[in-house]
Scaffold this active site. Structure first.
Site, PDB file in Angstrom:
ATOM      1  N   CYS A 287       0.806  -1.227   0.000  1.00  0.00           N
ATOM      2  CA  CYS A 287       0.000   0.000   0.000  1.00  0.00           C
ATOM      3  C   CYS A 287       0.840   1.279   0.000  1.00  0.00           C
ATOM      4  O   CYS A 287       0.325   2.338  -0.355  1.00  0.00           O
ATOM      5  CB  CYS A 287      -0.926   0.011   1.210  1.00  0.00           C
ATOM      6  SG  CYS A 287      -1.948  -1.467   1.350  1.00  0.00           S
TER       7      CYS A 287
ATOM      8  N   HIS B 239      -8.858   2.776  -3.267  1.00  0.00           N
ATOM      9  CA  HIS B 239      -7.479   2.479  -2.867  1.00  0.00           C
ATOM     10  C   HIS B 239      -6.784   1.644  -3.944  1.00  0.00           C
ATOM     11  O   HIS B 239      -6.627   0.436  -3.795  1.00  0.00           O
ATOM     12  CB  HIS B 239      -7.520   1.742  -1.520  1.00  0.00           C
ATOM     13  CG  HIS B 239      -6.196   1.362  -0.957  1.00  0.00           C
ATOM     14  ND1 HIS B 239      -5.005   1.977  -1.309  1.00  0.00           N
ATOM     15  CD2 HIS B 239      -5.857   0.406  -0.050  1.00  0.00           C
ATOM     16  CE1 HIS B 239      -4.018   1.425  -0.626  1.00  0.00           C
ATOM     17  NE2 HIS B 239      -4.512   0.459   0.131  1.00  0.00           N
TER      18      HIS B 239
ATOM     19  N   CYS C  20      -1.056   2.187   6.587  1.00  0.00           N
ATOM     20  CA  CYS C  20      -0.727   0.822   6.964  1.00  0.00           C
ATOM     21  C   CYS C  20      -0.345   0.075   5.694  1.00  0.00           C
ATOM     22  O   CYS C  20      -0.743   0.450   4.593  1.00  0.00           O
ATOM     23  CB  CYS C  20      -1.886   0.136   7.681  1.00  0.00           C
ATOM     24  SG  CYS C  20      -3.383  -0.081   6.686  1.00  0.00           S
TER      25      CYS C  20
END
Length: 426
Positions: free
Chosen positions: A90, A383, A413
């Site tokens: 991420c 995302h 995160c």
């Protein structure tokens, strides 16, 4: 060694669209090309001045290996300019930016195009290994009889696909998928379904209210099959309500769970491109930068509690820079899940958490909601994992200018048990 700071001159992104919708026909390479082309057009930079292209991508397309290089060449960057694809799940978009800083410090360039691209629509379905072996035997068959025997060996179960997206979102070390790690945090921090849904609603409301502001970041994406360009994010819902969110069933723990599709980040396609360079080169070229990178840190944590990664990264960044949460005028905390985000808010204020896990005497501090994700977050906007870190950097710098404020903190995160924290100044 170069002691200059890295400045972010400008940035642009494609619309962020839910997987399987408007941008589904475009691969990560094409999404990245669109963003880089728009960046070069906006900045009027001669691409021959670029020292390297660095792009994050998590699910790299099999037909565009080292997708950063494909993006660069198709966007018109000269073939003499090298390109590298980076992957930190991420935080891949952040990694692209911080690698540029490290290359600048090492004296290996002063102008970079960085960012991230992800086509989550394009993550493939996979055959099982045993099925692949049968296909190999079929391809090696020479006679008709051999081909028939090879074909006869196939069974219906051989054609049950392994879902690449599902595999990629499952941690191979702890065995939990990302949603299950969010359920774990919801239980440990006592987060109710109502709290999570309320946070999700706020994300949509803020993103809808900020559409005009977000439009400043977005370039149009033209599709051959459509007469009109795609110009807006399609994740934020104008009519989202608590009643609608409450009707959704838990996805990862169907009996007692609280994490739903409505209070989790959306699976999304999109790309972001940023022009970054040394302060000296920016001044010589006549650019007025959006901001400067002043510090960053990555940290590891328990993979089964990967959602707490921002706490560990923020603590490490504070130790390195001296900056605390109170110094941030704008905070972008990626909304992987409402439960995960709320757990980070609670953990930041917890003295017990600070002492036990961060090995410090005092908590990190409060993350005020009026500073947090003020234009919505990934629950509404989506995302696209390889691109999100770069979007957060771009969005936070744009917001600093609107507010005439000074500092922004970007934190995420990271699947696999990591966190990223990046400090920026206007």
């Amino acid at each position: 060694m170069n002691s200059e700071r890295l400045v972010i001159v400008d940035g642009v992104r494609t619309p962020f669209c839910r997987a399987g919708t408007d941008l589904a026909s475009l691969g990560a390479d094409e999404l990245g090309r669109i963003a880089v082309n728009a960046l070069l057009t906006r900045t009027e930079l001669d691409p021959a001045l670029v020292d390297e292209v660095i792009f994050g991508c998590v699910a790299q397309p099999v037909d565009a290996a080292n997708v950063a290089r494909v993006i660069a060449l198709r966007a018109g960057v000269p073939e003499s300019v090298p390109a590298i694809t980076v992957q930190r799940n991420c935080a891949s978009g952040c990694e692209a930016v911080t690698q540029a800083q490290e290359k600048l410090t090492a004296g290996r360039g002063s102008i970079f195009i960085v960012g991230g691209a992800e086509s989550m629509s394009s993550i493939p379905l996979l055959f099982k290994g045993t099925t692949a072996e049968k296909f190999q035997r079929l391809s090696r068959s020479k006679s008709l009889a051999q081909r028939l025997r090879s074909l006869a060996a196939f069974r219906p179960a051989d054609f049950e696909p392994r879902v690449g997206l599902q595999l990629g979102l499952t941690d191979p070390v702890c065995g939990l998928n990302m949603g299950e790690t969010a359920e774990l945090l919801a239980r440990e921090f006592g987060l109710t379904r109502a709290e999570q849904d309320a946070f999700a609603l706020q994300s949509h409301q803020r993103a809808v209210a900020a559409r005009d502001k977000l439009a400043e970041e977005i370039c149009a994406a033209f599709l051959p099959s459509k007469t009109a360009a795609i110009t807006n994010d399609n994740g934020p819902r104008n009519n989202q309500s608590l009643e609608a969110l409450a009707k959704l069933k838990p996805v990862f723990d169907r009996k007692t769970g609280t994490v739903t599709a409505g209070n989790a980040s959306q699976i999304t396609d999109g790309a972001v491109a940023l022009l970054v360079m040394s302060e000296q080169r920016a001044a010589k070229l006549g650019f007025t930068p959006l901001g400067v990178l002043t510090g960053y840190a990555y940290a590891g944590c328990d993979p089964s509690r990967m959602g707490l990664g921002p706490l560990f990264a923020m603590a490490r960044a504070e130790a390195q820079t001296g900056l605390t949460l109170a110094d941030a005028d704008v905070i972008e905390l990626n909304e992987a899940f409402a439960a995960q985000t709320l757990a980070v808010l609670n953990g930041a204020e917890s003295g017990a958490f600070a002492g036990k896990y961060l090995r410090r005497e005092r908590p990190l501090g409060e993350i005020p909601l009026e500073k947090l994700n003020v234009n919505g977050g990934a629950i509404a906007l989506g995302h696209p994992v390889g691109a999100t870190g770069a979007r957060l950097i771009l969005s936070s710098l744009k917001e600093l200018h609107r507010r005439k404020a000074n500092r922004a903190l970007v934190t995420l995160c990271v699947g696999g048990g990591q966190g990223a924290a990046v400090w920026l100044e206007r």
